[in-house]
Design a protein around this motif. Structure first.
Motif, PDB file in Angstrom:
ATOM      1  N   GLY A   1       0.824  -1.185   0.000  1.00 16.81           N
ATOM      2  CA  GLY A   1       0.000   0.000   0.000  1.00 16.81           C
ATOM      3  C   GLY A   1       0.862   1.240   0.000  1.00 16.81           C
ATOM      4  N   ALA A   2       0.470   2.248  -0.781  1.00 19.09           N
ATOM      5  CA  ALA A   2       1.191   3.522  -0.819  1.00 19.09           C
ATOM      6  C   ALA A   2       0.190   4.658  -0.662  1.00 19.09           C
ATOM      7  N   SER A   3       0.561   5.678   0.076  1.00 20.31           N
ATOM      8  CA  SER A   3      -0.319   6.813   0.318  1.00 20.31           C
ATOM      9  C   SER A   3       0.486   8.105   0.260  1.00 20.31           C
ATOM     10  N   GLY A   4      -0.230   9.206   0.140  1.00 13.29           N
ATOM     11  CA  GLY A   4       0.423  10.505   0.141  1.00 13.29           C
ATOM     12  C   GLY A   4       0.954  10.889  -1.225  1.00 13.29           C
ATOM     13  N   PRO A   5       1.426  12.127  -1.368  1.00  9.32           N
ATOM     14  CA  PRO A   5       1.921  12.616  -2.648  1.00  9.32           C
ATOM     15  C   PRO A   5       3.083  11.781  -3.180  1.00  9.32           C
ATOM     16  N   ALA A   6       2.958  11.297  -4.404  1.00  8.34           N
ATOM     17  CA  ALA A   6       4.015  10.531  -5.062  1.00  8.34           C
ATOM     18  C   ALA A   6       4.506   9.375  -4.194  1.00  8.34           C
ATOM     19  N   MET A   7       3.546   8.663  -3.565  1.00  7.59           N
ATOM     20  CA  MET A   7       3.841   7.456  -2.789  1.00  7.59           C
ATOM     21  C   MET A   7       4.735   7.764  -1.582  1.00  7.59           C
ATOM     22  N   GLN A   8       4.356   8.754  -0.802  1.00  9.49           N
ATOM     23  CA  GLN A   8       5.180   9.165   0.338  1.00  9.49           C
ATOM     24  C   GLN A   8       5.279   8.076   1.399  1.00  9.49           C
ATOM     25  N   TYR A   9       4.150   7.419   1.718  1.00  7.02           N
ATOM     26  CA  TYR A   9       4.134   6.348   2.718  1.00  7.02           C
ATOM     27  C   TYR A   9       4.066   5.000   2.011  1.00  7.02           C
ATOM     28  N   ASN A  10       4.866   4.039   2.456  1.00 10.16           N
ATOM     29  CA  ASN A  10       4.855   2.712   1.857  1.00 10.16           C
ATOM     30  C   ASN A  10       4.793   1.633   2.925  1.00 10.16           C
ATOM     31  N   THR A  11       3.918   0.662   2.701  1.00 15.95           N
ATOM     32  CA  THR A  11       3.705  -0.436   3.640  1.00 15.95           C
ATOM     33  C   THR A  11       3.711  -1.750   2.865  1.00 15.95           C
ATOM     34  N   VAL A  12       4.365  -2.767   3.421  1.00 11.86           N
ATOM     35  CA  VAL A  12       4.471  -4.078   2.779  1.00 11.86           C
ATOM     36  C   VAL A  12       4.043  -5.148   3.774  1.00 11.86           C
ATOM     37  N   VAL A  13       3.204  -6.074   3.318  1.00 10.01           N
ATOM     38  CA  VAL A  13       2.765  -7.194   4.142  1.00 10.01           C
ATOM     39  C   VAL A  13       2.965  -8.484   3.370  1.00 10.01           C
ATOM     40  N   VAL A  14       3.591  -9.470   3.999  1.00  8.19           N
ATOM     41  CA  VAL A  14       3.804 -10.788   3.406  1.00  8.19           C
ATOM     42  C   VAL A  14       2.854 -11.781   4.065  1.00  8.19           C
ATOM     43  N   PHE A  15       2.093 -12.499   3.241  1.00  6.59           N
ATOM     44  CA  PHE A  15       1.149 -13.498   3.731  1.00  6.59           C
ATOM     45  C   PHE A  15       1.571 -14.900   3.324  1.00  6.59           C
ATOM     46  N   GLY A  16       1.263 -15.864   4.202  1.00  2.00           N
ATOM     47  CA  GLY A  16       1.460 -17.276   3.888  1.00  2.00           C
ATOM     48  C   GLY A  16       0.250 -18.081   4.292  1.00  2.00           C
ATOM     49  N   HIS A  17       0.078 -19.254   3.704  1.00  4.12           N
ATOM     50  CA  HIS A  17      -1.123 -20.040   3.972  1.00  4.12           C
ATOM     51  C   HIS A  17      -0.988 -20.874   5.245  1.00  4.12           C
ATOM     52  N   GLN A  18       0.222 -20.932   5.811  1.00  4.49           N
ATOM     53  CA  GLN A  18       0.440 -21.631   7.066  1.00  4.49           C
ATOM     54  C   GLN A  18       1.173 -20.714   8.026  1.00  4.49           C
ATOM     55  N   ALA A  19       0.977 -20.960   9.316  1.00  2.00           N
ATOM     56  CA  ALA A  19       1.741 -20.217  10.325  1.00  2.00           C
ATOM     57  C   ALA A  19       3.214 -20.535  10.174  1.00  2.00           C
ATOM     58  N   ALA A  20       4.056 -19.553  10.429  1.00  2.00           N
ATOM     59  CA  ALA A  20       5.500 -19.762  10.344  1.00  2.00           C
ATOM     60  C   ALA A  20       5.919 -20.838  11.328  1.00  2.00           C
ATOM     61  N   GLU A  21       6.869 -21.666  10.930  1.00  2.00           N
ATOM     62  CA  GLU A  21       7.310 -22.750  11.805  1.00  2.00           C
ATOM     63  C   GLU A  21       7.968 -22.218  13.072  1.00  2.00           C
ATOM     64  N   THR A  22       8.697 -21.136  12.918  1.00  2.00           N
ATOM     65  CA  THR A  22       9.332 -20.526  14.097  1.00  2.00           C
ATOM     66  C   THR A  22       9.086 -19.038  14.063  1.00  2.00           C
ATOM     67  N   ALA A  23       8.702 -18.474  15.170  1.00  2.00           N
ATOM     68  CA  ALA A  23       8.499 -17.022  15.238  1.00  2.00           C
ATOM     69  C   ALA A  23       9.831 -16.327  15.233  1.00  2.00           C
ATOM     70  N   GLN A  24       9.858 -15.143  14.586  1.00  2.00           N
ATOM     71  CA  GLN A  24      11.109 -14.402  14.488  1.00  2.00           C
ATOM     72  C   GLN A  24      11.026 -13.116  15.272  1.00  2.00           C
TER      73      GLN A  24
END
Length: 389
Positions: free
Chosen positions: A366-389
């Motif tokens: 997702g990007a918001s603000g003038p000329a993509m001022q704010y940027n957010t990235v989310v990674v999804f998986g179909h299973q819970a991670a084997e080990t939390a980081q």
């Protein structure tokens, strides 16, 4: 994951009234909230807290969260609001679950069409205020970004037109009830100029939409089995400087930083080969190309060839914006949360007509603000991670 607590999306909903003249924002908020709760198979009593994202200027009212609280079930319930962007509400909701203080969160954002002149609202709310003299609205900033890219890559215009056409084809399949009919490249290119070099056919009109998502902790999901879940494997967010004159608009270092945060958390070292689909910001096709570069999915030297080869189509190497993106349907304020909603639904196998087969991993931007001022990235998986980081 922070504190070892993993978070999953267990419910999600989009409400986009076809007749916006008779649509009431409060009713749409109530409708989308209960649709997301039904999708999660829970009631509002099961929600520990709520995060909403609204924009006073676009809503045409002060302290817009006060209007929204009753409709989303926030009366006598823990509720927070963020005005910066819709995608930041998702980040905040996820962090609240990760804190261990909450098992569930409801995230809601909206973008109405109640203000009389969106351009004037954006000009007056330009931050810092000395941008007002340009006059600067978001479309003007996006156009400046497009000019900066075209000055470096002279052949980019035809690629942007082709990418716009491809996204419109996706949108016509995903949401035929409100996405515009796809137009041939010549019709996209030759429509009247709105902000050079963007023609009327290269952008979408502002739209009315409301998005809601239900988040839950790993322990809660284990105690309530049977729910289709998209697990948050990683998140990152970063911000460009506000003053456009201090930025190289042909680059996006904040997106690179946000992506690296998310990928490190998710344990991803080769993003180009890590995902089955992607949903990225695309208020213009130029923004989508910048997003693909910043996310490590396609270097700019390969943009022209990759688009020409159909690499980002539904049968391509990496399907991008199978929903049609903002180039097909553009609720200005909540477009970022809509990209997250779409990516999560692909992983949950709940994307409907545009569901891609066997999606096990996805990246949302997702990007918001003038000329993509704010940027957010989310990674999804179909299973819970084997080990939390």
């Amino acid at each position: 994951m922070g504190h070892g607590i993993q978070v999953g999306v267990v419910g999600s909903a989009l409400v986009a009234p076809r007749d916006t003249t008779g649509a009431c924002l409060e009713e749409a908020l109530h409708q989308v909230t209960h649709a997301a709760l039904r999708d999660a198979g829970i009631a509002i009593e099961d929600i520990d807290g709520i995060v909403v994202a609204g924009n006073d200027q676009l809503d045409g009212r002060a302290i817009t969260v006060m209007m929204a609280s009753g409709s989303v079930g926030g009366v006598s319930r823990d509720i927070l609001a963020t005005p910066s962007s819709a995608e930041h509400a998702f980040v905040l909701g996820t962090l609240r679950v990760r804190s261990g203080m909450y098992n569930t969160q409801l995230v809601v954002s909206w973008s109405p069409l109640e203000t009389e002149d969106i351009t004037e609202v954006q000009r007056l709310s330009a931050d810092p205020y000395y941008h007002r003299a340009l006059p600067l609205d978001e479309l003007s900033a996006h156009a400046l970004q497009a000019v900066a890219l075209e000055s470096q890559l002279p052949d980019l215009r035809e690629t942007a037109v082709s990418l716009t056409h491809a996204n419109r084809l996706h949108g016509s399949r995903a949401y035929p009830e409100f996405a515009p009919a796809p137009r041939e490249a010549a019709l996209i290119r030759n429509t009247p100029m709105v902000r050079y070099p963007l023609t009327q056919g290269m952008v979408s009109k502002p739209a009315f939409a409301v998005v809601a998502m239900v988040l839950a902790s790993h322990d809660w999901i284990q105690a309530h089995p049977g729910r289709s879940t998209a697990w948050v494997h990683g998140m990152g967010w970063a911000t460009e400087t506000a003053w456009l004159g201090d930025r190289d608009l042909a680059t996006l270092p904040s997106l690179h930083a946000a992506a690296q945060q998310a990928y490190k958390e998710a344990g991803i070292s080769s993003p180009a080969n890590a995902f089955d689909i992607a949903e990225v910001a695309d208020a213009t096709a130029y923004q989508q190309l910048l997003a693909l570069e910043g996310l490590g999915l396609c270097p700019r030297e390969d943009w022209v060839q990759a688009v020409a080869a159909g690499e980002f189509g539904d049968q391509g190497r990496l399907p991008v914006n199978l929903s049609g993106g903002a180039l097909s349907f553009n609720p200005l304020f909540c477009a970022g949360l809509l990209r997250i909603h779409e990516a999560a639904n692909q992983v949950r196998a709940r994307a409907g007509a545009h569901q891609h087969p066997q999606v096990r991993s996805a990246v949302a931007h997702g990007a918001s603000g003038p000329a993509m001022q704010y940027n957010t990235v989310v990674v999804f998986g179909h299973q819970a991670a084997e080990t939390a980081q």
